[in-house]
Design an enzyme around this catalytic site. Sequence first.
Site, PDB file in Angstrom:
ATOM      1  N   ALA A 121       0.873  -1.178   0.000  1.00 15.25           N
ATOM      2  CA  ALA A 121       0.000   0.000   0.000  1.00 15.25           C
ATOM      3  C   ALA A 121       0.906   1.222   0.000  1.00 15.25           C
ATOM      4  O   ALA A 121       2.069   1.145   0.402  1.00 15.25           O
ATOM      5  CB  ALA A 121      -0.877  -0.022   1.241  1.00 15.25           C
ATOM      6  N   GLY A 174       0.665  -4.903   0.861  1.00 18.05           N
ATOM      7  CA  GLY A 174      -0.523  -4.931   0.002  1.00 18.05           C
ATOM      8  C   GLY A 174      -0.272  -5.628  -1.325  1.00 18.05           C
ATOM      9  O   GLY A 174      -1.209  -6.149  -1.937  1.00 18.05           O
ATOM     10  N   GLU A 189      -0.717  -9.150  -0.586  1.00 22.95           N
ATOM     11  CA  GLU A 189      -2.148  -9.325  -0.303  1.00 22.95           C
ATOM     12  C   GLU A 189      -2.983  -9.276  -1.585  1.00 22.95           C
ATOM     13  O   GLU A 189      -3.963 -10.011  -1.724  1.00 22.95           O
ATOM     14  CB  GLU A 189      -2.602  -8.253   0.699  1.00 22.95           C
ATOM     15  CG  GLU A 189      -1.973  -8.475   2.071  1.00 22.95           C
ATOM     16  CD  GLU A 189      -2.098  -7.275   2.992  1.00 22.95           C
ATOM     17  OE1 GLU A 189      -1.574  -6.192   2.647  1.00 22.95           O
ATOM     18  OE2 GLU A 189      -2.714  -7.397   4.059  1.00 22.95           O
ATOM     19  N   GLU A 229       4.719  -4.912   7.173  1.00 25.60           N
ATOM     20  CA  GLU A 229       4.032  -3.805   7.844  1.00 25.60           C
ATOM     21  C   GLU A 229       4.529  -3.583   9.271  1.00 25.60           C
ATOM     22  O   GLU A 229       4.490  -2.474   9.792  1.00 25.60           O
ATOM     23  CB  GLU A 229       2.513  -4.058   7.866  1.00 25.60           C
ATOM     24  CG  GLU A 229       1.848  -3.984   6.499  1.00 25.60           C
ATOM     25  CD  GLU A 229       1.831  -5.295   5.733  1.00 25.60           C
ATOM     26  OE1 GLU A 229       2.553  -6.254   6.134  1.00 25.60           O
ATOM     27  OE2 GLU A 229       1.086  -5.382   4.746  1.00 25.60           O
TER      28      GLU A 229
HETATM   29  N1  CAA Z   1       4.624   3.190  -0.700  1.00 23.66           N
HETATM   30  C1  CAA Z   1       5.029   4.346  -1.269  1.00 23.66           C
HETATM   31  N2  CAA Z   1       6.168   4.464  -1.966  1.00 23.66           N
HETATM   32  C2  CAA Z   1       6.934   3.377  -2.119  1.00 23.66           C
HETATM   33  C3  CAA Z   1       6.559   2.129  -1.548  1.00 23.66           C
HETATM   34  C4  CAA Z   1       5.342   2.057  -0.817  1.00 23.66           C
HETATM   35  N3  CAA Z   1       4.890   0.913  -0.283  1.00 23.66           N
HETATM   36  N4  CAA Z   1       7.527   1.230  -1.836  1.00 23.66           N
HETATM   37  C5  CAA Z   1       8.453   1.881  -2.554  1.00 23.66           C
HETATM   38  N5  CAA Z   1       8.102   3.173  -2.734  1.00 23.66           N
HETATM   39  C6  CAA Z   1       8.831   4.227  -3.437  1.00 23.66           C
HETATM   40  C7  CAA Z   1      10.033   4.692  -2.649  1.00 23.66           C
HETATM   41  O1  CAA Z   1       9.641   5.639  -1.674  1.00 23.66           O
HETATM   42  C8  CAA Z   1      10.896   5.266  -3.744  1.00 23.66           C
HETATM   43  O2  CAA Z   1      10.391   6.547  -4.092  1.00 23.66           O
HETATM   44  P1  CAA Z   1      11.399   7.829  -4.136  1.00 23.66           P
HETATM   45  O3  CAA Z   1      12.354   7.482  -5.246  1.00 23.66           O
HETATM   46  O4  CAA Z   1      10.492   8.954  -4.450  1.00 23.66           O
HETATM   47  O5  CAA Z   1      12.068   7.891  -2.818  1.00 23.66           O
HETATM   48  C9  CAA Z   1      10.611   4.354  -4.932  1.00 23.66           C
HETATM   49  O6  CAA Z   1       9.383   3.692  -4.637  1.00 23.66           O
HETATM   50  C10 CAA Z   1      11.679   3.276  -5.106  1.00 23.66           C
HETATM   51  O7  CAA Z   1      11.837   2.606  -3.873  1.00 23.66           O
HETATM   52  P2  CAA Z   1      13.253   2.432  -3.133  1.00 23.66           P
HETATM   53  O8  CAA Z   1      14.174   3.563  -3.486  1.00 23.66           O
HETATM   54  O9  CAA Z   1      12.981   2.207  -1.683  1.00 23.66           O
HETATM   55  O10 CAA Z   1      13.771   1.098  -3.845  1.00 23.66           O
HETATM   56  P3  CAA Z   1      14.761   0.006  -3.247  1.00 23.66           P
HETATM   57  O11 CAA Z   1      15.104  -0.874  -4.392  1.00 23.66           O
HETATM   58  O12 CAA Z   1      15.873   0.652  -2.488  1.00 23.66           O
HETATM   59  O13 CAA Z   1      13.888  -0.806  -2.167  1.00 23.66           O
HETATM   60  C11 CAA Z   1      11.919  -1.963  -1.365  1.00 23.66           C
HETATM   61  C12 CAA Z   1      12.792  -1.572  -2.594  1.00 23.66           C
HETATM   62  C13 CAA Z   1      12.702  -2.928  -0.478  1.00 23.66           C
HETATM   63  C14 CAA Z   1      10.687  -2.644  -1.906  1.00 23.66           C
HETATM   64  C15 CAA Z   1      11.552  -0.683  -0.583  1.00 23.66           C
HETATM   65  O14 CAA Z   1      11.029   0.289  -1.490  1.00 23.66           O
HETATM   66  C16 CAA Z   1      10.540  -0.895   0.486  1.00 23.66           C
HETATM   67  O15 CAA Z   1      10.854  -1.415   1.540  1.00 23.66           O
HETATM   68  N6  CAA Z   1       9.261  -0.480   0.241  1.00 23.66           N
HETATM   69  C17 CAA Z   1       8.215  -0.526   1.220  1.00 23.66           C
HETATM   70  C18 CAA Z   1       7.723  -1.957   1.449  1.00 23.66           C
HETATM   71  C19 CAA Z   1       6.641  -1.970   2.508  1.00 23.66           C
HETATM   72  O16 CAA Z   1       6.865  -1.626   3.651  1.00 23.66           O
HETATM   73  N7  CAA Z   1       5.431  -2.379   2.107  1.00 23.66           N
HETATM   74  C20 CAA Z   1       4.287  -2.426   3.002  1.00 23.66           C
HETATM   75  C21 CAA Z   1       3.505  -1.143   2.892  1.00 23.66           C
HETATM   76  S1  CAA Z   1       2.204  -1.006   4.097  1.00 23.66           S
HETATM   77  C22 CAA Z   1       0.980  -2.002   3.517  1.00 23.66           C
HETATM   78  O17 CAA Z   1       1.084  -2.589   2.461  1.00 23.66           O
HETATM   79  C23 CAA Z   1      -0.246  -2.091   4.390  1.00 23.66           C
HETATM   80  C24 CAA Z   1      -1.185  -3.163   3.956  1.00 23.66           C
HETATM   81  O18 CAA Z   1      -1.220  -4.220   4.504  1.00 23.66           O
HETATM   82  C25 CAA Z   1      -2.135  -2.926   2.915  1.00 23.66           C
END
Ligand code: CAA
Length: 258
Positions: free
Chosen positions: A66, A109, A112, A132
């Site tokens: 998400a 998400g 999911e 999360e």
């Molecule tokens: N939401 C918003 N933006 C996101 C995102 C997310 N879930 N995942 C990645 N992005 C964005 C980053 O912020 C980044 O944007 P900027 O360049 O503007 O900073 C861009 O995508 C590229 O990401 P990274 O630079 O972080 O890429 P990476 O290769 O270094 O890392 C990753 C990849 C390990 C997937 C890392 O992006 C990450 O950990 N993302 C978040 C994963 C996460 O926590 N997901 C759960 C979200 S909460 C949820 O999903 C609730 C639910 O149950 C519904």
Amino acid sequence: MAEYETILVETRGRVGWITLNRPEALNALNTQVMREIVAAASAFDADTAIGAIVVTGSERAFAAGADIKEMESQTGLDMVMGDHFGGWADFAAVRTPVIAAVSGYALGGGCELAMMCDIILAADSAKFGQPEINLGVIPGMGGSQRLIRAVGYYKAAELILTGRMMDAAEAERAGLVSRVVPAAELLDEAGTVADTIASKSLPSLYAAKAALDAAMETPLAEGLRFERHVFASLFDTADQKEGMAAFREKRSPDFQNR
Ligand code: CAA
């Protein structure tokens, strides 16, 4: 076809394709993405010329979760009043079989969303997880419920409580993934599986999906009763007569979806 900004939508034969297209955010699922996926999937579902749907992302990410930036400033009340994530129920309710073709990250998400689909094909590059807990929250699009049903309590608990990712091979061993294929072959393989499904009789596909859903949601005795009723109801379709006649006559069936 409707105009979409965050997904690409196309029809190939009897298969509807939905490709997430927010590369700058690794296909993070914001409210607009949810609305567009639901609209596209519902439109395919309403069209009897479509017999299967494929949902996919990019090579790098199916979806990284998400949209954290969209959620960050929300209050609990905002989440409740906006019914955040509530719209996904309409995607899960689609009657047409849906295949998730997962390459790269399927986190939070994203994992999911894959679990709302009926079949998960994974590229060998795929990474699944529910991270999360690292954000001070928990899965909110079904992860705490569907992951347990897919992989069992102990695997799901470890993934949800530690937030660690698992690779495609581990996900397949755990039962989350239907099959792992080389990354370069993922979309072709998804197309082949989708074409195979879409060649069947739609009433029987709807029935099979409803019975599979019942198995996830009901006690065994109730599920068995449901299955027997649905099985019997298919004997009122022309396609059941055609399917069984084709078997007897040693030819391929010509299903009419009725
Ligand atoms: N939401 C918003 N933006 C996101 C995102 C997310 N879930 N995942 C990645 N992005 C964005 C980053 O912020 C980044 O944007 P900027 O360049 O503007 O900073 C861009 O995508 C590229 O990401 P990274 O630079 O972080 O890429 P990476 O290769 O270094 O890392 C990753 C990849 C390990 C997937 C890392 O992006 C990450 O950990 N993302 C978040 C994963 C996460 O926590 N997901 C759960 C979200 S909460 C949820 O999903 C609730 C639910 O149950 C519904």
